[in-house]
Scaffold this active site. Structure first.
Site, PDB file in Angstrom:
ATOM      1  N   HIS A   1     -15.595  -6.055   5.729  1.00 23.82           N
ATOM      2  CA  HIS A   1     -14.820  -5.921   4.492  1.00 23.82           C
ATOM      3  C   HIS A   1     -15.167  -6.972   3.448  1.00 23.82           C
ATOM      4  O   HIS A   1     -14.437  -7.188   2.501  1.00 23.82           O
ATOM      5  CB  HIS A   1     -13.323  -5.900   4.786  1.00 23.82           C
ATOM      6  CG  HIS A   1     -12.970  -4.809   5.755  1.00 23.82           C
ATOM      7  ND1 HIS A   1     -13.065  -3.487   5.422  1.00 23.82           N
ATOM      8  CD2 HIS A   1     -12.596  -4.847   7.051  1.00 23.82           C
ATOM      9  CE1 HIS A   1     -12.741  -2.749   6.471  1.00 23.82           C
ATOM     10  NE2 HIS A   1     -12.453  -3.549   7.467  1.00 23.82           N
TER      11      HIS A   1
ATOM     12  N   GLU B   1      -3.188   7.652   8.203  1.00 23.32           N
ATOM     13  CA  GLU B   1      -4.006   8.521   7.355  1.00 23.32           C
ATOM     14  C   GLU B   1      -5.052   9.215   8.220  1.00 23.32           C
ATOM     15  O   GLU B   1      -5.453   8.687   9.255  1.00 23.32           O
ATOM     16  CB  GLU B   1      -4.757   7.692   6.288  1.00 23.32           C
ATOM     17  CG  GLU B   1      -3.901   7.230   5.140  1.00 23.32           C
ATOM     18  CD  GLU B   1      -4.675   6.424   4.112  1.00 23.32           C
ATOM     19  OE1 GLU B   1      -5.874   6.129   4.335  1.00 23.32           O
ATOM     20  OE2 GLU B   1      -4.084   6.075   3.075  1.00 23.32           O
TER      21      GLU B   1
ATOM     22  N   ARG C   1      -6.503  -7.644 -10.568  1.00 18.85           N
ATOM     23  CA  ARG C   1      -7.168  -8.864 -11.040  1.00 18.85           C
ATOM     24  C   ARG C   1      -8.563  -8.501 -11.544  1.00 18.85           C
ATOM     25  O   ARG C   1      -9.013  -7.381 -11.357  1.00 18.85           O
ATOM     26  CB  ARG C   1      -7.304  -9.849  -9.873  1.00 18.85           C
ATOM     27  CG  ARG C   1      -8.087  -9.239  -8.722  1.00 18.85           C
ATOM     28  CD  ARG C   1      -8.538 -10.202  -7.664  1.00 18.85           C
ATOM     29  NE  ARG C   1      -9.508  -9.579  -6.790  1.00 18.85           N
ATOM     30  CZ  ARG C   1      -9.233  -8.798  -5.749  1.00 18.85           C
ATOM     31  NH1 ARG C   1      -7.984  -8.541  -5.426  1.00 18.85           N
ATOM     32  NH2 ARG C   1     -10.186  -8.258  -5.036  1.00 18.85           N
TER      33      ARG C   1
ATOM     34  N   LYS D   1       0.812  -1.216   0.000  1.00 20.79           N
ATOM     35  CA  LYS D   1       0.000   0.000   0.000  1.00 20.79           C
ATOM     36  C   LYS D   1       0.847   1.268   0.000  1.00 20.79           C
ATOM     37  O   LYS D   1       0.464   2.283  -0.584  1.00 20.79           O
ATOM     38  CB  LYS D   1      -0.948   0.011   1.206  1.00 20.79           C
ATOM     39  CG  LYS D   1      -1.842  -1.215   1.318  1.00 20.79           C
ATOM     40  CD  LYS D   1      -2.625  -1.513   0.065  1.00 20.79           C
ATOM     41  CE  LYS D   1      -2.722  -3.010  -0.150  1.00 20.79           C
ATOM     42  NZ  LYS D   1      -3.113  -3.409  -1.508  1.00 20.79           N
TER      43      LYS D   1
HETATM   44  C1  MV4 Z   1     -10.116   4.126   5.123  1.00 17.50           C
HETATM   45  C2  MV4 Z   1     -11.313   4.440   5.802  1.00 17.50           C
HETATM   46  C3  MV4 Z   1     -11.407   5.679   6.382  1.00 17.50           C
HETATM   47  N1  MV4 Z   1     -10.379   6.554   6.301  1.00 17.50           N
HETATM   48  N2  MV4 Z   1      -9.121   5.027   5.071  1.00 17.50           N
HETATM   49  C4  MV4 Z   1     -11.034  -0.434   4.243  1.00 17.50           C
HETATM   50  C5  MV4 Z   1     -10.574  -1.292   3.125  1.00 17.50           C
HETATM   51  C6  MV4 Z   1      -9.499  -0.553   2.458  1.00 17.50           C
HETATM   52  N3  MV4 Z   1      -9.615  -0.694   1.050  1.00 17.50           N
HETATM   53  C7  MV4 Z   1      -9.630   0.843   2.885  1.00 17.50           C
HETATM   54  N4  MV4 Z   1     -10.600   0.863   3.954  1.00 17.50           N
HETATM   55  C8  MV4 Z   1     -10.889   2.008   4.581  1.00 17.50           C
HETATM   56  N5  MV4 Z   1      -9.931   2.950   4.531  1.00 17.50           N
HETATM   57  C9  MV4 Z   1      -9.263   6.207   5.654  1.00 17.50           C
HETATM   58  N6  MV4 Z   1      -8.246   7.074   5.616  1.00 17.50           N
HETATM   59  C10 MV4 Z   1     -12.314   3.482   5.856  1.00 17.50           C
HETATM   60  C11 MV4 Z   1     -12.109   2.253   5.251  1.00 17.50           C
HETATM   61  C12 MV4 Z   1     -13.196   1.343   5.403  1.00 17.50           C
HETATM   62  C13 MV4 Z   1     -13.897   0.850   4.314  1.00 17.50           C
HETATM   63  C14 MV4 Z   1     -13.582   1.185   3.006  1.00 17.50           C
HETATM   64  C15 MV4 Z   1     -14.270   0.670   1.958  1.00 17.50           C
HETATM   65  C16 MV4 Z   1     -15.339  -0.190   2.188  1.00 17.50           C
HETATM   66  C17 MV4 Z   1     -15.672  -0.538   3.446  1.00 17.50           C
HETATM   67  C18 MV4 Z   1     -14.962  -0.036   4.524  1.00 17.50           C
HETATM   68  C19 MV4 Z   1     -15.334  -0.406   5.808  1.00 17.50           C
HETATM   69  C20 MV4 Z   1     -14.630   0.079   6.863  1.00 17.50           C
HETATM   70  C21 MV4 Z   1     -13.562   0.941   6.656  1.00 17.50           C
END
Ligand code: MV4
Length: 498
Positions: free
Chosen positions: A239, A204, A296, A120
């Site tokens: 997730h 972040e 993918r 990441k």
């Molecule tokens: C975040 C966030 C809030 N703030 N980053 C979760 C999976 C990954 N792809 C990134 N994710 C998140 N990153 C910041 N700076 C909240 C999430 C997140 C989330 C993102 C997408 C779909 C579902 C989620 C569920 C919880 C948290």
């Protein structure tokens, strides 16, 4: 990657995605090779293939994940190319390198692109130079508590600590205030070390109530990269996505263009080739930020196929053969609206606990605008060794409302007994005002769902209708006797597996 016509394709996967890839290959006149574990001997994808080779016992570590066995089958059967599907070895650089060494084409991006996007921090570093919006935070890995405090003070609490080797939500930790930072950081590092063998973490700004919007991209080996619009995947739990739709109900054409172009920039930052997905978070103010790129074909790719009219697997295969993309950005148009729900063998009444057992009744819905991608048949057991997804149910309509109404109809028509499934939850989601209005975010399940609501909704009548129809069909085929016939009359939501 050397361009080479593909006459024989091995699918290094199982279940619905193996079948889905083979169907496109068949239409292209390409011969297909299935590899399967002992648990999948009688699965539809094995029967569908032109050739099939057993590669070991049920556990994936002894079958679907053994690179040497797969390479050997490629050599023995003179396979030209391998499609990895999703999961398993689909994002494994060692696998694609081993194939390359054996003279076999990997249908996917370069190992280098997979490596950068798999880390990441490396991913953020790569895309930054391309002007892609990023959530404010640390530049690289956090060096220690002092840096963490300094960064947190600049970007303000709450903050999110993420593992560099994580992804898909693994290894994340929210910290609300400074007094919790020391412990949060220590735990995040120790969790990341345990889970990934790499304790690098970064910080972040925590985006509250975000929407998960991802953009499908497609790139060829001639420098052409296009975006195939977005999918909204905010209905998820732990997730794991449960409902996806395309297009998003909230993007304006201007936002769509900006996000699409940002996704293309992400792909270009790693010279991406093939199908990929760029994930963004969209905050309440309408700003979006790059999260990660999945290198993918994704589970939810059918909603993009429905609104673009493209077969993404065919495009992947053509690109792997060295052909140019068969479209330009300006050729791509959104046609209507598509929704996908994932049918998992999980019990929404019981905290989505995985359920195993036999599909004593299995009748997927049909009719206009309905697509079912599945890998099971009535009478089959859900294997305990793999992901509990039974099927993906996709509907397409001229409008979002038509796609939702069609999904409700299709769910009501879907007859499954023997295992509990996520269908009742999906039915609930379709009818919920937050979903109907399009105003929902990644907290949809937490904010709106309680198991009791499935009872209150009373979907039994609808499901009972589908079951009566299925049962009548069954009676026509063979006399009703034994526990199957009796069980199928019970409420499907509640029916326990026998
Ligand atoms: C975040 C966030 C809030 N703030 N980053 C979760 C999976 C990954 N792809 C990134 N994710 C998140 N990153 C910041 N700076 C909240 C999430 C997140 C989330 C993102 C997408 C779909 C579902 C989620 C569920 C919880 C948290």
């Amino acid at each position: 990657m050397k361009a080479k016509k593909i006459s024989k394709l091995l699918i290094a996967n199982r279940g619905e995605i193996a079948l889905r890839v083979m169907r496109s290959a068949r239409e292209m006149g390409i011969r297909t090779v299935a590899v399967y574990s002992e648990a999948d001997r009688s699965a539809p994808f094995v029967r569908f293939a032109d050739e099939a080779v057993c590669i070991g016992p049920a556990p994936s570590k002894e079958s679907y994940l053994v690179i040497d066995k797969l390479v050997k089958v490629c050599k023995d059967l003179k396979v030209d190319a391998v499609h990895p599907g999703y999961g398993f070895l689909s994002e494994n650089g060692d696998f694609s390198r081993a194939l390359e060494k054996a003279g076999v084409t990997f249908v996917g991006p370069s190992p280098e692109a997979m490596k950068v996007m798999g880390d990441k921090l490396a991913a953020k570093e790569a895309v930054k130079k391309f002007g892609v919006p990023l959530v404010p935070g640390t530049e690289g890995a956090v060096s220690g508590l002092d840096e963490a405090i300094a960064v947190a003070k600049t970007i303000k609490f709450p903050i999110l600590i993420k593992a560099a080797a994580g992804g898909g939500g693994k290894g994340m930790r929210v910290v609300e205030k400074e007094s919790e930072l020391k412990e949060g950081l220590e735990r995040a590092i120790s969790e990341a070390t345990n889970a990934f063998g790499d304790g690098s973490v970064f910080i972040e700004k925590y985006v509250a109530g975000p929407r998960h919007i991802e953009v499908q991209v497609m790139a060829d080996t001639h420098g052409n990269t296009c975006y195939l619009f977005e999918r909204e995947c905010s209905v998820q739990r732990r997730h794991q996505k449960v409902v996806e739709e395309a297009p998003s109900a909230v993007l304006t054409p201007e936002m769509r263009k900006r996000m699409g172009e940002a996704a293309v920039a992400v792909a270009k930052s790693v010279d991406y080739v093939g199908a990929g997905t760029v994930e963004f978070l969209l905050d309440e103010g309408g700003d979006f930020y790059f999260m990660e790129m999945n290198t993918r074909l994704q589970v939810e790719h059918p909603v993009t196929e429905m609104i673009t009219g493209l077969d993404l697997v065919k495009v992947q295969i053509r690109v792997a053969e060295g052909e140019k993309l068969p479209f330009k950005q300006e050729d791509l148009k959104i046609n209507g609206h598509a929704i996908e729900v994932r049918v998992y063998a999980e019990d929404p009444m019981n905290n989505f606990l995985p359920d195993i057992g036999r599909l004593t009744t299995y009748r997927p819905p049909q009719g206009p605008g309905v697509r079912v991608d599945d890998g099971f048949e009535e009478g089959m057991d859900i294997p305990i060794h793999y992901d509990p997804m039974i099927a993906k149910l996709i509907t397409h309509g001229a409008t979002r409302e038509e796609a939702i109404n069609r999904m409700e109809r299709a769910i009501d028509d879907y007859a499954i007994t023997g295992v509990e499934t996520t269908l009742p939850f999906c039915r609930f989601a379709m009818g919920h005002p937050a979903f109907r209005s399009g105003r929902y975010d990644t907290h949809f399940v937490r904010d709106h769902f309680k198991p009791e609501l499935l009872e209150a909704l009373g979907p039994e009548e609808a499901m009972a209708g589908a079951l009566v129809a299925a049962e009548l069909n069954r009676l026509r085929e063979r006399p009703a006797s034994g526990p199957e016939a009796a069980g199928a009359r019970a409420s499907a939501w509640k029916l326990r597996r026998r």
